[in-house]
Design a protein around this motif. Sequence first.
Motif, mmCIF file in Angstrom:
data_model
loop_
_atom_site.group_PDB
_atom_site.id
_atom_site.type_symbol
_atom_site.label_atom_id
_atom_site.label_comp_id
_atom_site.label_asym_id
_atom_site.label_seq_id
_atom_site.Cartn_x
_atom_site.Cartn_y
_atom_site.Cartn_z
ATOM 1 N N SER A 750 -50.706 36.422 100.304
ATOM 2 C CA SER A 750 -51.375 37.353 99.402
ATOM 3 C C SER A 750 -50.802 38.756 99.602
ATOM 4 O O SER A 750 -50.052 39.032 100.533
ATOM 5 C CB SER A 750 -52.883 37.348 99.654
ATOM 6 O OG SER A 750 -53.180 37.772 100.968
ATOM 7 N N GLY A 751 -51.180 39.665 98.705
ATOM 8 C CA GLY A 751 -50.638 41.017 98.749
ATOM 9 C C GLY A 751 -51.100 41.793 99.968
ATOM 10 O O GLY A 751 -52.155 41.519 100.552
ATOM 11 N N ALA A 752 -50.287 42.792 100.355
ATOM 12 C CA ALA A 752 -50.623 43.606 101.523
ATOM 13 C C ALA A 752 -49.867 44.927 101.458
ATOM 14 O O ALA A 752 -48.770 45.012 100.900
ATOM 15 C CB ALA A 752 -50.277 42.866 102.816
ATOM 16 N N TRP A 753 -50.463 45.942 102.060
ATOM 17 C CA TRP A 753 -49.767 47.217 102.221
ATOM 18 C C TRP A 753 -48.652 47.045 103.242
ATOM 19 O O TRP A 753 -48.811 46.348 104.241
ATOM 20 C CB TRP A 753 -50.732 48.306 102.684
ATOM 21 C CG TRP A 753 -51.767 48.671 101.673
ATOM 22 C CD1 TRP A 753 -53.075 48.294 101.658
ATOM 23 C CD2 TRP A 753 -51.573 49.493 100.518
ATOM 24 N NE1 TRP A 753 -53.712 48.817 100.557
ATOM 25 C CE2 TRP A 753 -52.818 49.573 99.852
ATOM 26 C CE3 TRP A 753 -50.472 50.174 99.993
ATOM 27 C CZ2 TRP A 753 -52.984 50.292 98.680
ATOM 28 C CZ3 TRP A 753 -50.640 50.894 98.817
ATOM 29 C CH2 TRP A 753 -51.876 50.955 98.182
ATOM 30 N N ALA A 754 -47.534 47.716 103.010
ATOM 31 C CA ALA A 754 -46.397 47.608 103.925
ATOM 32 C C ALA A 754 -46.296 48.804 104.862
ATOM 33 O O ALA A 754 -45.529 48.746 105.832
ATOM 34 C CB ALA A 754 -45.092 47.467 103.140
ATOM 35 N N THR A 755 -47.031 49.868 104.600
ATOM 36 C CA THR A 755 -46.969 51.057 105.450
ATOM 37 C C THR A 755 -48.383 51.508 105.798
ATOM 38 O O THR A 755 -49.337 51.270 105.060
ATOM 39 C CB THR A 755 -46.230 52.219 104.752
ATOM 40 O OG1 THR A 755 -46.925 52.564 103.546
ATOM 41 C CG2 THR A 755 -44.797 51.826 104.415
#
Length: 829
Positions: A750-755
């Motif tokens: 699933s989607g996620a923040w990378a920073t």
Amino acid sequence: MRPLTSTCLLALLAGFASGAPAQETSATDGGTAGLDAIAVEGTAESESEPAPRQADSGPATGLAEVIVTARRREEGALQVPVSMAVVSGDDLAEAGLFRPQDIQQRTPGMTVSVASPRLTQYTIRGLGSTSQNDGMESSVGLFLDGVYLGRQGLSMFDLVDLDRVEVLRGPQGTLFGKNTTAGALNIATKLPSQTYEASIEGSLGDQDFRQARGSVTGPLVDGVLAGRLTGYVTQKQGQYTNRYDGSDLNEQNRYGVRGQLLWTPIDSLSARLIAEYGKQDETCCVYPLIVYRDAVRARDEFMEYERASLNPYDRQADADTRTHSEVEQKAVSVELNWDYAEAQRLTSITAYRHWTAKPTSDDATSLELIPETGIANDHRQFSQELRINIDDERYNATAGLFYLYQDLTGDERNILGKDIGGWTFGGIIRQALPFATVSNFGPVLYALIPPATLDGMRIDTDTYQKSHSAAAFGSVDWHLSEQFDLTTGLRYTHEWKDAGVLRTRTGGCPNCSVLAATNVLTPLGDLLGIDLRGATFDGLLDGVAGGDYERYTKRDEGNFSGQTALSYKPNDDTNAYVSIALGYKGGGINLGATGDSVPPTFKPEKALSYEIGLKNRWLANRLRTALAIYQTDVDDYQALTFDDEQTLIPNPRQINLLNVGKVRLRGAEAEAQGIAAPGLLLRASAAYNDAVTLDFPNAPDVETRQNTRDLSGETLYNAPRWTVSTGAEYSLRLREAFELYSGLDYYYRSGAWATVEHGEGSYIDAYDIVNARLGLRDAQRRWDVSAFVRNVFDERYLAAIYALYGVGDYGGTAGDERSYGMTLRFNFD
């Protein structure tokens, strides 16, 4: 493609297989390997398959036993009160998964981000640390044949000739100990054998993919000395096109060799020597700009420069100087096992590793802004572990000592070009005067600051860190009754660190600018007792590229970690457990220039985890299941922030460290694998993780570039809520002489923040990948020919996002596009 599609595909395959001719399967008995047979770290003496696979012949009884060393001794995975995922090396090889980042496709709950070998990041349950700052160590402990790997980049080698890979979720603070607040990745290679065996395979595919792998093992002195030699070569053309000259970028070009000797002079003694060498020499690694701020856009517009496509799936870059990555690794280790008394073993593991990384890249444009940039690392480590294992009817005990020395140096270089002045100061002008460009305003700007002023100016940041880590640990598994076991473990770790940072600015022609006349204000201010450097041209250059900087810092600290677990085993096929684990990762030293808001050191990271689990075997071991529910509370999670020096060329960009006050991880993991029909093996596993920064009032702010944003209650970065892995393997015997087989694998994230700062454009959307293979081999598996397709539906996804120029300017690397090819294998015995 999404999970529903995967379910339909597997259902169709299962339906097809339900009417297929039967293939016989066999099982290996469960239980724990005792101390009466010498076996070195990481490999079962019984040589049972370390992952659920079907054997070639025998009664149709069930799955092979999974043997692990999660508690530093060999035992069945069902016996261990830890949530884990185990994949055999043979499974990885057959599926064509040969890179460390490929492991995540079989181990939900773990993610691996690799923008380059140096910028490697592992996370488990959403907890992990970047390699951007050399002062930060991994939150996921990495181990190869029992040896701790001090840098995440040390794991970037091809996975070849492996026995198995174990991913242990949650803090492993007793037996693995150092830096395992998130968990541990334990890789075990295959042992030398007293039986002659050899294998060789070659693969060819599109995108000029070429790979050769092989191993040979056998007796050197019958019954006393055995050897094993393993090697690989992998090459693949780059998936990015350089708009500047049409060349390919981000290629693969690597090779390695591993040699082993296993000496067993008597039944109670063994010694294993491993020597390794590996090298990557690649035109790599670019992650072009995909999102950028108005300030960078204004700079481009002033220079009348149009960037390559911001769409990462166009796979375009624009580099006018050499892009290159050279990584080299040398290692040697010796493991001794001595059964000095009945059911008592002494183990010693001594290891030395030397790793170098020399990346070179430019500023991601064909302008001459920073024609050369990169951080070269040289890392040397020596480790020694000494432990004893005692098996008794009443308990199993392990106690030991551990020592690790690391010597790390870094050399960051940034060489400025003739366009950097126009790009930097022209951007400021453009924001005030929207019509200004280098054509109409360049002569005025260059009259004040000629291109020669900054051309050739070099900013070097040299860093070093020497660290010593010593630990004492002990763990006892008490057999309270036939049904109940109690595990207690404690470890004390102490670390000493000594580090230095030295930055110098040299070269260029600062006196070529008429503004250099203002430098006389500095000595004048000294006479008056006033700091006037900020009003001088030298001060202006400090604000552009950074000035001289020097810092030397020492730190030492120690702390406890450990585990307590209670297991209930009503029968041989069930293990229900509850555990409490405390993990500890030492604090450290910022190996970068720090300003007022970022301290030179950062606090240790501590994790307290609660877990309830249930592991079962069903239907005469034709089905295996596992379920775990957990909550982990993390204090002072170590994360990145930006360099708070207000330079116009923010370098080293988002690289300094801070502590996130409190993080909570809460979720569940489930796994099932079984024989669905004769010849058909199905597996499915999923991890749900709700990772939240409960207390984070000092997060980086994209707009102000200060640590003033409140992200309390927000999702932790690099922590996808869902990861799913499913698969099917089907084999069909043809006239007793041949075997047709196929495999289908599915992975969803699933989607996620990378920073950490949740900047706009730093979010990686959800994606899923399907891999397929079809092969034919003879019944004895002496030869095997197969075809593969990876990323069957050509899913577009981002593999990694990193801050490029500064917070808010992000570069991204697109994941692998669809590829296909064929593999030919030969096995000899």
